[in-house]
Design a protein around this motif. Structure first.
Motif, PDB file in Angstrom:
ATOM      1  N   UNK A 101       0.562  -0.813   0.415  1.00 48.47           N
ATOM      2  CA  UNK A 101      -0.175   0.039   0.069  1.00 48.47           C
ATOM      3  C   UNK A 101       0.699   1.011   0.235  1.00 48.47           C
ATOM      4  N   UNK A 102       2.165   1.260   1.096  1.00 43.76           N
ATOM      5  CA  UNK A 102       2.489   2.400   0.448  1.00 43.76           C
ATOM      6  C   UNK A 102       3.664   2.406  -0.969  1.00 43.76           C
ATOM      7  N   UNK A 103       3.740   1.707  -1.290  1.00 41.80           N
ATOM      8  CA  UNK A 103       4.857   1.439  -2.534  1.00 41.80           C
ATOM      9  C   UNK A 103       3.189   2.284  -3.787  1.00 41.80           C
ATOM     10  N   UNK A 104       2.645   1.821  -3.417  1.00 44.48           N
ATOM     11  CA  UNK A 104       1.458   2.665  -4.415  1.00 44.48           C
ATOM     12  C   UNK A 104       0.827   3.317  -4.021  1.00 44.48           C
ATOM     13  N   UNK A 105       1.024   3.626  -2.638  1.00 41.63           N
ATOM     14  CA  UNK A 105       0.729   5.356  -2.718  1.00 41.63           C
ATOM     15  C   UNK A 105       1.695   6.091  -3.059  1.00 41.63           C
ATOM     16  N   UNK A 106       2.916   5.802  -2.853  1.00 45.71           N
ATOM     17  CA  UNK A 106       4.613   6.887  -3.217  1.00 45.71           C
ATOM     18  C   UNK A 106       3.523   6.847  -4.913  1.00 45.71           C
ATOM     19  N   UNK A 107       3.527   5.382  -5.357  1.00 42.36           N
ATOM     20  CA  UNK A 107       3.808   5.742  -7.014  1.00 42.36           C
ATOM     21  C   UNK A 107       2.505   5.914  -7.685  1.00 42.36           C
ATOM     22  N   UNK A 108       1.271   6.662  -6.663  1.00 44.80           N
ATOM     23  CA  UNK A 108       0.404   7.630  -7.536  1.00 44.80           C
ATOM     24  C   UNK A 108       0.785   8.765  -7.515  1.00 44.80           C
ATOM     25  N   UNK A 109       2.070   9.684  -5.607  1.00 51.94           N
ATOM     26  CA  UNK A 109       2.266  10.976  -5.876  1.00 51.94           C
ATOM     27  C   UNK A 109       2.736  10.924  -6.796  1.00 51.94           C
ATOM     28  N   UNK A 110       3.876  10.516  -7.619  1.00 47.64           N
ATOM     29  CA  UNK A 110       4.465  10.080  -8.551  1.00 47.64           C
ATOM     30  C   UNK A 110       3.772  10.479 -10.341  1.00 47.64           C
ATOM     31  N   UNK A 111       2.890   9.935 -10.425  1.00 45.01           N
ATOM     32  CA  UNK A 111       1.789   9.940 -11.892  1.00 45.01           C
ATOM     33  C   UNK A 111       1.469  11.411 -11.593  1.00 45.01           C
ATOM     34  N   UNK A 112       0.871  11.220 -10.243  1.00 44.60           N
ATOM     35  CA  UNK A 112      -0.204  12.553  -9.995  1.00 44.60           C
ATOM     36  C   UNK A 112       0.577  13.900 -10.300  1.00 44.60           C
ATOM     37  N   UNK A 113       2.080  13.833  -9.889  1.00 39.67           N
ATOM     38  CA  UNK A 113       2.983  15.148 -10.174  1.00 39.67           C
ATOM     39  C   UNK A 113       3.398  15.058 -11.389  1.00 39.67           C
ATOM     40  N   UNK A 114       3.624  14.117 -12.279  1.00 38.99           N
ATOM     41  CA  UNK A 114       3.310  13.426 -13.703  1.00 38.99           C
ATOM     42  C   UNK A 114       2.841  14.059 -14.692  1.00 38.99           C
ATOM     43  N   UNK A 115       1.710  14.127 -14.419  1.00 41.84           N
ATOM     44  CA  UNK A 115       0.030  14.622 -14.736  1.00 41.84           C
ATOM     45  C   UNK A 115      -0.209  15.917 -15.098  1.00 41.84           C
ATOM     46  N   UNK A 116       0.905  16.339 -13.557  1.00 38.64           N
ATOM     47  CA  UNK A 116       0.307  18.193 -13.904  1.00 38.64           C
ATOM     48  C   UNK A 116       1.329  18.364 -14.398  1.00 38.64           C
ATOM     49  N   UNK A 117       2.532  18.201 -14.661  1.00 37.04           N
ATOM     50  CA  UNK A 117       3.519  18.305 -15.475  1.00 37.04           C
ATOM     51  C   UNK A 117       3.235  18.584 -16.851  1.00 37.04           C
ATOM     52  N   UNK A 118       2.798  17.357 -17.356  1.00 28.92           N
ATOM     53  CA  UNK A 118       2.781  16.907 -19.021  1.00 28.92           C
ATOM     54  C   UNK A 118       1.018  17.790 -18.934  1.00 28.92           C
ATOM     55  N   UNK A 119       0.308  18.402 -18.123  1.00 28.34           N
ATOM     56  CA  UNK A 119      -0.857  18.759 -18.147  1.00 28.34           C
ATOM     57  C   UNK A 119      -0.528  20.289 -18.667  1.00 28.34           C
ATOM     58  N   UNK A 120       0.661  20.817 -17.456  1.00 26.83           N
ATOM     59  CA  UNK A 120       0.556  21.961 -17.690  1.00 26.83           C
ATOM     60  C   UNK A 120       1.502  22.665 -19.040  1.00 26.83           C
ATOM     61  N   UNK A 121       2.134  20.922 -19.780  1.00 31.37           N
ATOM     62  CA  UNK A 121       3.015  21.798 -20.801  1.00 31.37           C
ATOM     63  C   UNK A 121       1.984  21.441 -22.283  1.00 31.37           C
ATOM     64  N   UNK A 122       1.142  20.646 -22.261  1.00 27.33           N
ATOM     65  CA  UNK A 122       0.095  20.378 -22.568  1.00 27.33           C
ATOM     66  C   UNK A 122      -1.015  22.221 -23.225  1.00 27.33           C
ATOM     67  N   UNK A 123      -0.774  22.448 -21.936  1.00 28.49           N
ATOM     68  CA  UNK A 123      -1.985  23.366 -21.850  1.00 28.49           C
ATOM     69  C   UNK A 123      -1.181  25.206 -22.283  1.00 28.49           C
ATOM     70  N   UNK A 124       0.217  25.482 -22.158  1.00 22.43           N
ATOM     71  CA  UNK A 124       1.179  26.213 -22.070  1.00 22.43           C
ATOM     72  C   UNK A 124       1.457  25.869 -24.526  1.00 22.43           C
ATOM     73  N   UNK A 125       1.538  24.651 -24.294  1.00 24.48           N
ATOM     74  CA  UNK A 125       1.941  24.574 -25.840  1.00 24.48           C
ATOM     75  C   UNK A 125       0.644  24.950 -26.685  1.00 24.48           C
ATOM     76  N   UNK A 126      -0.663  24.143 -26.807  1.00 25.09           N
ATOM     77  CA  UNK A 126      -1.315  24.900 -27.081  1.00 25.09           C
ATOM     78  C   UNK A 126      -1.909  26.234 -26.925  1.00 25.09           C
ATOM     79  N   UNK A 127      -1.668  27.030 -25.162  1.00 18.99           N
ATOM     80  CA  UNK A 127      -1.636  28.656 -25.850  1.00 18.99           C
ATOM     81  C   UNK A 127      -0.820  29.721 -26.976  1.00 18.99           C
ATOM     82  N   UNK A 128       0.362  28.743 -27.195  1.00 19.05           N
ATOM     83  CA  UNK A 128       1.449  28.858 -27.713  1.00 19.05           C
ATOM     84  C   UNK A 128       0.749  28.773 -29.642  1.00 19.05           C
ATOM     85  N   UNK A 129       0.241  28.110 -29.469  1.00 20.85           N
ATOM     86  CA  UNK A 129      -0.765  27.677 -31.242  1.00 20.85           C
ATOM     87  C   UNK A 129      -1.563  28.630 -31.055  1.00 20.85           C
TER      88      UNK A 129
END
Length: 150
Positions: A101-129
């Motif tokens: 459970x601890x390993x899975x919670x750590x993985x969730x935090x990592x994936x949530x952070x990665x998702x946030x970064x990717x969303x920000x990159x996508x929104x920035x790219x979409x705004x530039x376009x």
């Protein structure tokens, strides 16, 4: 051959009835069965397995008693060991699940952070376009002012 039998019963002074059976034609002999007789003459019969348990005196020095106690003690030890082992297995499983459970919670935090970064990159790219795309009607005339003057 028919399997009919005859039963005779007689009560002795102790209130115990002996039932005698004779099987005809089968050649088998049945063992007499002791059944207690109640003083009133009626009531429920006590099974043979429970007859001797109430009033029987057990010689605690007999080999049979010692063997029964030894078998019982072994059975109790086995049961307690089995129960202890089951508790240990359950505790081990709980600890494994906690670690997982601890390993899975750590993985969730990592994936949530990665998702946030990717969303920000996508929104920035979409705004530039959106900023780089110019409307066709107004941009064409502004970029080429000489075409109107001719």
């Amino acid at each position: 051959m028919s399997k009919t039998s005859q039963q005779n019963s007689a009560a002795d002074a102790n209130g115990v009835s002996v039932i005698h059976s004779q099987a005809h034609g089968s050649g088998l002999q049945q063992v007499p069965q002791l059944v207690p007789v109640s003083p009133g003459g009626g009531g429920k019969a006590v099974p043979p397995s429970k007859q001797g348990k109430k009033n029987s005196f057990v010689d605690r020095n007999s080999d049979e008693y010692r063997q029964r106690r030894e078998r019982n003690n072994m059975a109790v030890k086995k049961s307690r060991l089995k129960s202890k082992q089951k508790a240990q297995d359950t505790l081990q499983r709980v600890n494994q699940l906690k670690e997982e459970n601890e390993r899975l919670e750590a993985k969730i935090k990592l994936l949530t952070k990665e998702l946030s970064v990717l969303k920000d990159l996508f929104l920035e790219h979409a705004h530039n376009l959106a900023d780089n795309v110019q409307p066709m009607g107004s941009d064409a005339t502004a970029a080429n002012p000489d075409s109107k003057g001719q």
